[in-house]
Design a protein around this motif. Sequence first.
Motif, PDB file in Angstrom:
ATOM      1  N   MET A  79       0.837  -1.199   0.000  1.00  0.00           N
ATOM      2  CA  MET A  79       0.000   0.000   0.000  1.00  0.00           C
ATOM      3  C   MET A  79       0.871   1.248   0.000  1.00  0.00           C
ATOM      4  N   PRO A  80       0.708   2.114  -0.972  1.00  0.00           N
ATOM      5  CA  PRO A  80       1.533   3.327  -1.043  1.00  0.00           C
ATOM      6  C   PRO A  80       1.085   4.370  -0.028  1.00  0.00           C
ATOM      7  N   THR A  81       1.954   5.291   0.261  1.00  0.00           N
ATOM      8  CA  THR A  81       1.574   6.432   1.092  1.00  0.00           C
ATOM      9  C   THR A  81       0.711   7.380   0.251  1.00  0.00           C
ATOM     10  N   PRO A  82      -0.045   8.284   0.885  1.00  0.00           N
ATOM     11  CA  PRO A  82      -0.846   9.239   0.107  1.00  0.00           C
ATOM     12  C   PRO A  82      -0.022  10.026  -0.909  1.00  0.00           C
ATOM     13  N   GLU A  83       1.229  10.327  -0.549  1.00  0.00           N
ATOM     14  CA  GLU A  83       2.094  11.061  -1.480  1.00  0.00           C
ATOM     15  C   GLU A  83       2.484  10.190  -2.664  1.00  0.00           C
ATOM     16  N   GLU A  84       2.819   8.927  -2.397  1.00  0.00           N
ATOM     17  CA  GLU A  84       3.196   8.004  -3.470  1.00  0.00           C
ATOM     18  C   GLU A  84       2.024   7.709  -4.403  1.00  0.00           C
ATOM     19  N   ASN A 104      -0.207   9.638  -5.535  1.00  0.00           N
ATOM     20  CA  ASN A 104      -0.370  10.670  -6.563  1.00  0.00           C
ATOM     21  C   ASN A 104       0.512  10.428  -7.778  1.00  0.00           C
ATOM     22  N   GLU A 105       1.603   9.671  -7.599  1.00  0.00           N
ATOM     23  CA  GLU A 105       2.522   9.397  -8.701  1.00  0.00           C
ATOM     24  C   GLU A 105       2.211   8.078  -9.410  1.00  0.00           C
ATOM     25  N   MET A 106       1.218   7.344  -8.919  1.00  0.00           N
ATOM     26  CA  MET A 106       0.911   6.025  -9.467  1.00  0.00           C
ATOM     27  C   MET A 106      -0.226   6.125 -10.480  1.00  0.00           C
ATOM     28  N   PRO A 107      -0.391   5.104 -11.333  1.00  0.00           N
ATOM     29  CA  PRO A 107      -1.496   5.112 -12.307  1.00  0.00           C
ATOM     30  C   PRO A 107      -2.838   5.315 -11.614  1.00  0.00           C
ATOM     31  N   PHE A 108      -3.744   5.969 -12.315  1.00  0.00           N
ATOM     32  CA  PHE A 108      -5.042   6.340 -11.747  1.00  0.00           C
ATOM     33  C   PHE A 108      -5.820   5.117 -11.253  1.00  0.00           C
ATOM     34  N   ARG A 109      -5.781   4.030 -12.025  1.00  0.00           N
ATOM     35  CA  ARG A 109      -6.558   2.839 -11.653  1.00  0.00           C
ATOM     36  C   ARG A 109      -5.997   2.177 -10.401  1.00  0.00           C
ATOM     37  N   VAL A 110      -4.678   2.209 -10.231  1.00  0.00           N
ATOM     38  CA  VAL A 110      -4.076   1.683  -9.006  1.00  0.00           C
ATOM     39  C   VAL A 110      -4.573   2.490  -7.808  1.00  0.00           C
ATOM     40  N   GLY A 111      -4.665   3.799  -7.999  1.00  0.00           N
ATOM     41  CA  GLY A 111      -5.166   4.663  -6.933  1.00  0.00           C
ATOM     42  C   GLY A 111      -6.601   4.339  -6.554  1.00  0.00           C
ATOM     43  N   ARG A 112      -7.439   4.038  -7.564  1.00  0.00           N
ATOM     44  CA  ARG A 112      -8.828   3.687  -7.298  1.00  0.00           C
ATOM     45  C   ARG A 112      -8.914   2.434  -6.420  1.00  0.00           C
ATOM     46  N   ILE A 113      -8.104   1.432  -6.753  1.00  0.00           N
ATOM     47  CA  ILE A 113      -8.135   0.176  -5.994  1.00  0.00           C
ATOM     48  C   ILE A 113      -7.593   0.385  -4.592  1.00  0.00           C
ATOM     49  N   ALA A 114      -6.481   1.123  -4.463  1.00  0.00           N
ATOM     50  CA  ALA A 114      -5.905   1.394  -3.145  1.00  0.00           C
ATOM     51  C   ALA A 114      -6.893   2.170  -2.267  1.00  0.00           C
ATOM     52  N   ALA A 115      -7.571   3.147  -2.864  1.00  0.00           N
ATOM     53  CA  ALA A 115      -8.553   3.929  -2.109  1.00  0.00           C
ATOM     54  C   ALA A 115      -9.743   3.078  -1.700  1.00  0.00           C
ATOM     55  N   TRP A 116     -10.088   2.091  -2.497  1.00  0.00           N
ATOM     56  CA  TRP A 116     -11.175   1.166  -2.157  1.00  0.00           C
ATOM     57  C   TRP A 116     -10.760   0.255  -1.000  1.00  0.00           C
ATOM     58  N   ASP A 162      -8.503   0.885   1.354  1.00  0.00           N
ATOM     59  CA  ASP A 162      -8.320   1.636   2.605  1.00  0.00           C
ATOM     60  C   ASP A 162      -8.700   3.104   2.372  1.00  0.00           C
ATOM     61  N   PRO A 163      -9.995   3.393   2.277  1.00  0.00           N
ATOM     62  CA  PRO A 163     -10.411   4.773   1.956  1.00  0.00           C
ATOM     63  C   PRO A 163     -10.014   5.791   3.008  1.00  0.00           C
ATOM     64  N   ASP A 164      -9.952   5.386   4.282  1.00  0.00           N
ATOM     65  CA  ASP A 164      -9.569   6.336   5.337  1.00  0.00           C
ATOM     66  C   ASP A 164      -8.144   6.838   5.145  1.00  0.00           C
TER      67      ASP A 164
END
Length: 398
Positions: free
Chosen positions: A217-222, A224-236, A238-240
């Motif tokens: 799991m990336p940090t919130p800063e990391e 932002n540098e990752m592909p958009f779809r990876v961010g969607r899954i990571a946010a799903w 652990d949304p908090d």
Amino acid sequence: MDRKQTPIIVRNNYMLWIALIFLCAYGAMMVFSATAYQCGISEKFDYDSFHFVKRQVMFMLGGFVAILALQFVDYRILKHFAVLLYISGIVSIFLLKTPLGVSANGATRWVNLPGIGQFQVSEWVKVCVIIFLAYLIDRNRKYLSSTKLTLYLWIAGAIPTALLFEISNDLSSSAVVIGICFIMSFISTRTEKLHMIVFLAIVAVVIMYVWNIWKHMPTPEELNEMPFRVGRIAAWLDPDRYAATQGHQTLQGLYAIGRGGVFGKGLGGSIQKLGQIPEAENDMIFSVICEELGIIGALVLIYLFGYLIYQIARVMLSAPDLFGGMLNLGVFAHLTLQSIFNICVNLAILPNTGIPLPFISYGGTSVFFLLACEMAIVFSVERRIGQDTKPKARKRFS
């Protein structure tokens, strides 16, 4: 006594009309509720609280007029245009790369045609894929046990899926298109083992992909540098953790659902729609429904969807031929998949995909094509039940 096979339904399309009108009325009501305040205080919309709902109702009325006219046209005429329609769907995707393409929110998903106006390409592609797959299945009915036919159907669905994914950056619509293809091929062909193997393989790959993201799991800063779809899954997952970025929409939707409780806060009583939930009138409208009308209102909506899909299934099972049955199966698969995906996204069961809720979310192109194309086909097939049945074809749906 000579017993003739009686179709499951005989000219009772008033039930289809009732389900459809109630769903669209529900949708118009919720679009107004989700947008009235913001439009009423915005100069952009001329302080008109009815700005969005007027446009939505206009497209709905256009769709209903199209149904009234097109239900009298024999659906079998589509066989002669199936290939041409499929090609037009592919061409429309490539138009996104031309100056006609319209971008919004970082994605190019609309085309602005002179004299016609702006429309979302994926909605037209879904219609074209349903018609073309139904045509292929009907034309190759002698080879329904052939693995080769199944592969041809998958290829026909995979081409527009890949193009939508690559050119329009529309993962949700791509998933719906390939889902429609998979369901139509599974129901129509006799290659269940092949379907099961492929399905399990896809599930395994998805689980491994999600598990890999979960382990790293990336940090919130990391993020932002990752592909958009990876961010969607990571946010799903652990949304908090990503509440300030990609987890915001998921969390606000859940807050709205939790705040509504059983009976809701009353129509217009949503707080989360007032700038907290992005795109409250679109893919997150189910959360607004839950907040304002509670679990009861959500269950009523789900019942309406279930009843409409049930009526479409009855038409499919009574279709006078294989082509008509497959057309209805495609519409059945589309509405079922898209409804389930949207509701699951709002409940945080699936990652946020940006997929609208059929007949409910705001979107002129979506509601018009659903009514004027897909539902018009359903009504056309329904009107011809019992008129000129072909026993061999009908046996597939008995």
